[in-house]
Design a protein around this motif. Structure first.
Motif, PDB file in Angstrom:
ATOM      1  N   PRO A 198      15.672   2.129 -10.760  1.00  0.00           N
ATOM      2  CA  PRO A 198      14.705   3.158 -10.668  1.00  0.00           C
ATOM      3  C   PRO A 198      13.167   3.120 -10.938  1.00  0.00           C
ATOM      4  O   PRO A 198      12.371   3.396 -10.422  1.00  0.00           O
ATOM      5  N   GLU A 199      12.642   1.796 -11.600  1.00  0.00           N
ATOM      6  CA  GLU A 199      11.377   1.512 -12.210  1.00  0.00           C
ATOM      7  C   GLU A 199      10.829   0.801 -10.951  1.00  0.00           C
ATOM      8  O   GLU A 199       9.361   0.447 -11.132  1.00  0.00           O
ATOM      9  N   ALA A 200      11.418  -0.261  -9.358  1.00  0.00           N
ATOM     10  CA  ALA A 200      10.789  -0.575  -8.961  1.00  0.00           C
ATOM     11  C   ALA A 200      10.458   0.150  -7.784  1.00  0.00           C
ATOM     12  O   ALA A 200      11.268   1.488  -7.224  1.00  0.00           O
ATOM     13  N   THR A 201       9.690  -0.156  -6.770  1.00  0.00           N
ATOM     14  CA  THR A 201       9.208   0.853  -5.827  1.00  0.00           C
ATOM     15  C   THR A 201       9.889  -0.022  -5.025  1.00  0.00           C
ATOM     16  O   THR A 201       9.813  -1.171  -4.556  1.00  0.00           O
ATOM     17  N   ASP A 202       9.613   0.614  -3.613  1.00  0.00           N
ATOM     18  CA  ASP A 202       9.351  -0.541  -1.896  1.00  0.00           C
ATOM     19  C   ASP A 202       8.244  -1.564  -1.864  1.00  0.00           C
ATOM     20  O   ASP A 202       8.843  -2.928  -1.159  1.00  0.00           O
ATOM     21  N   ASP A 203       7.346  -1.765  -2.311  1.00  0.00           N
ATOM     22  CA  ASP A 203       6.472  -3.217  -2.624  1.00  0.00           C
ATOM     23  C   ASP A 203       6.978  -3.963  -3.441  1.00  0.00           C
ATOM     24  O   ASP A 203       6.705  -5.117  -2.770  1.00  0.00           O
ATOM     25  N   PHE A 204       8.441  -3.927  -4.228  1.00  0.00           N
ATOM     26  CA  PHE A 204       8.882  -4.973  -4.936  1.00  0.00           C
ATOM     27  C   PHE A 204       9.563  -5.491  -4.074  1.00  0.00           C
ATOM     28  O   PHE A 204      10.334  -6.382  -4.253  1.00  0.00           O
ATOM     29  N   LEU A 205      10.196  -5.015  -2.971  1.00  0.00           N
ATOM     30  CA  LEU A 205      11.472  -5.495  -2.249  1.00  0.00           C
ATOM     31  C   LEU A 205      10.426  -7.023  -1.922  1.00  0.00           C
ATOM     32  O   LEU A 205       9.680  -6.376  -0.816  1.00  0.00           O
ATOM     33  N   PRO A 206      11.269  -7.995  -1.895  1.00  0.00           N
ATOM     34  CA  PRO A 206      10.511  -8.994  -1.063  1.00  0.00           C
ATOM     35  C   PRO A 206      10.616  -9.430   0.335  1.00  0.00           C
ATOM     36  O   PRO A 206      11.348  -8.216   1.280  1.00  0.00           O
TER      37      PRO A 206
END
Length: 488
Positions: free
Chosen positions: A98-106
């Motif tokens: 929940p707290e992650a966004t697409d930018d967090f996806l390596p």
């Protein structure tokens, strides 16, 4: 039994609480995952156990939180990527917490289709993860001891079955001559359910009511048979290849039952886009659920979507027909009901129209002899045979407890059988052994094929003699009949 997938759970220790909650929900559906907090045992060498789990995994569930700086998770993901590159059957499923966004996806996980969780309570996403993990792979079909499917050297201990492929065969026309035989299978199940229900209340008789929508978009089969409780649902209904009838111990009931193979119901998906079920066992709660395919999870409801009254023992099954069949000009449910249901007991059929209901009579009392010039019935302890002589070629229809087997079952028809003689032979349940598609008779223990042929031969002689006596002044008829009497 071994799990369908060997799933490795990769996560950052900072996200342990939410990941552990999701893992519990997945495991509640009978799936097993390698989750270090649960899978590591006291005394295990951690690095060795992790290495083995990573090597044997064929699916990697990667949870991504606020960051990916966890050293262990970085190593796990790199090993997973290397495995997927070398083996295309393996897969990585990235899950954004929940707290992650697409930018967090390596960037190195971008090529793998994943899911984003909206909140801790995003149950729809969790259900989708469960569905993906439930998609069948090779499953052992032998008895597993202590969860072992291979010996210490990696040699397999027995055969495995690709359940998706097997189900495709069971619901396809590779077994059945026509997809519409599913209608027969459903009604046979209802008849068996009625036969299994012992101790009917005073004055109540077995009843099966079939409702067909006027536009052929659905068929609903409702019975007052045995019904299902949670145990029958769990142990029999969902067990493909296991028939409820196998567990009936009362011989008087058992000898009336038709179903043998435990695959009839899933044939419904040859014609169904969805199936709604409402069922109730004696003194148990009503169970209501919807099935959309053989590979999707059941959806349970706290009410009957088919409006079956609570408290009434039995089952209602509504089949919503595939759109492409409804649009077909030759698709007519009533036509198939009339074809398959020859002399089915306690059956009532109606067509539901917008402002009225039409009752349809299916019972074929003519026994395929309505166009014959003479007909006669012959009684055998295991079947009834009705023969007639026609002025044209005529079929010898074969049925089992009133359900069509085939129009001409060649292996029970005697050699040189006259084309102008036909009718119907209707077997008692268990009198003959049928193939898996139930469209042919094979040699069985009760009545062998040769004895059936002999009885038919004897009956043909009798009806020819009767016809001969009726036409003893017709020289051509006498000559033809004498030839046939000599041949048979």
């Amino acid at each position: 039994m071994e799990n369908k997938l060997k799933v490795f759970v990769s996560y950052n220790s900072k996200d342990l609480q939410i990941v552990e909650s999701i893992v519990r929900q997945i495991e509640s559906q009978g799936l097993e995952l390698f989750f270090d907090k649960k899978s590591l045992n006291l005394g295990d060498i951690i690095i060795d156990t992790l290495e083995k789990a990573l090597k044997t995994a064929n699916c990697f569930l990667v949870f991504i939180g606020k960051d990916m700086d966890g050293p262990w998770q970085n190593i796990e993901v790199k090993i997973a990527l290397h495995s997927c590159v070398n083996d295309k059957t393996k897969k990585i499923i990235p899950i954004l917490l929940p707290e992650a966004t697409d930018d967090f996806l390596p960037s190195f996980l971008n090529s793998f289709h994943g899911k984003k969780m909206k909140s801790v309570f995003d149950f729809s996403t969790i259900d989708e993860i469960i569905k993906q993990l439930s998609k069948s792979k090779l499953t052992p079909i032998y008895e597993v001891t202590n969860g072992q499917t291979e010996d210490k050297s990696g040699k397999p201990l027995g055969f495995k079955a690709h359940t998706e492929k097997i189900i495709e065969l069971l619901v396809g026309e590779s077994i059945y001559q026509s997809k519409f035989v599913a209608i027969r299978e459903l009604i046979q199940n209802a008849v068996d359910a009625c036969e299994r229900r012992a101790g009917m209340p005073s004055g109540e008789i077995h009843n099966i009511e079939i409702t067909v929508s006027y536009d052929n978009s659905s068929i609903e089969i409702s019975d007052n048979g045995e019904g299902m409780d949670l145990n029958l649902l769990r142990e029999n209904f969902v067990a493909i290849g296991k028939s409820i009838n196998e567990e009936v111990t009362d011989e008087n009931i058992r000898k009336k039952l038709i179903g043998k193979f435990g695959i009839g119901f899933i044939s419904t998906f040859m014609i169904a886009k969805s199936i709604e079920i409402s069922t109730q066992y004696s003194q148990k709660e009503q169970i209501n659920f919807t099935i959309t395919s053989t590979s999707e999870m059941f959806v349970y409801h706290d009410y009957s979507t088919v409006k079956r009254l609570n408290g009434f023992i039995g089952t209602t099954i509504k089949v919503n027909i595939k759109d492409e069949l409804i649009k077909s000009s030759d698709f007519d449910i009533i036509k198939y009901l009339k074809s398959y249901c020859r002399h089915v007991p306690y059956l009532k059929v109606k067509i539901l129209k917008p402002k009225s209901t039409t009752i349809v009579k299916l019972d074929n009392n003519d026994w395929n002899t309505y166009k014959t010039v003479i007909s006669k019935q012959f009684i055998h302890k295991n079947f009834i045979l009705c023969l007639g002589i026609s002025q044209a070629n005529i079929d010898l229809i074969c049925s089992n407890y009133g359900f069509l087997i085939n129009n001409n079952v060649e292996n029970i028809i005697p050699d040189h059988f006259p084309k102008f003689i036909g009718g119907e032979i209707n077997f008692e349940p268990n009198a003959v052994k049928l193939n898996i598609a139930r469209n042919d008779i094979i040699n069985g223990d009760t009545v062998d094929i040769d004895s059936i042929k002999k009885f038919i031969n004897k009956s043909v002689r009798e009806i020819i003699i009767s016809f001969y006596r009726m036409n003893n002044k017709n020289k051509d008829a006498k000559k033809t009949l004498e030839i046939f009497c000599y041949i048979i």
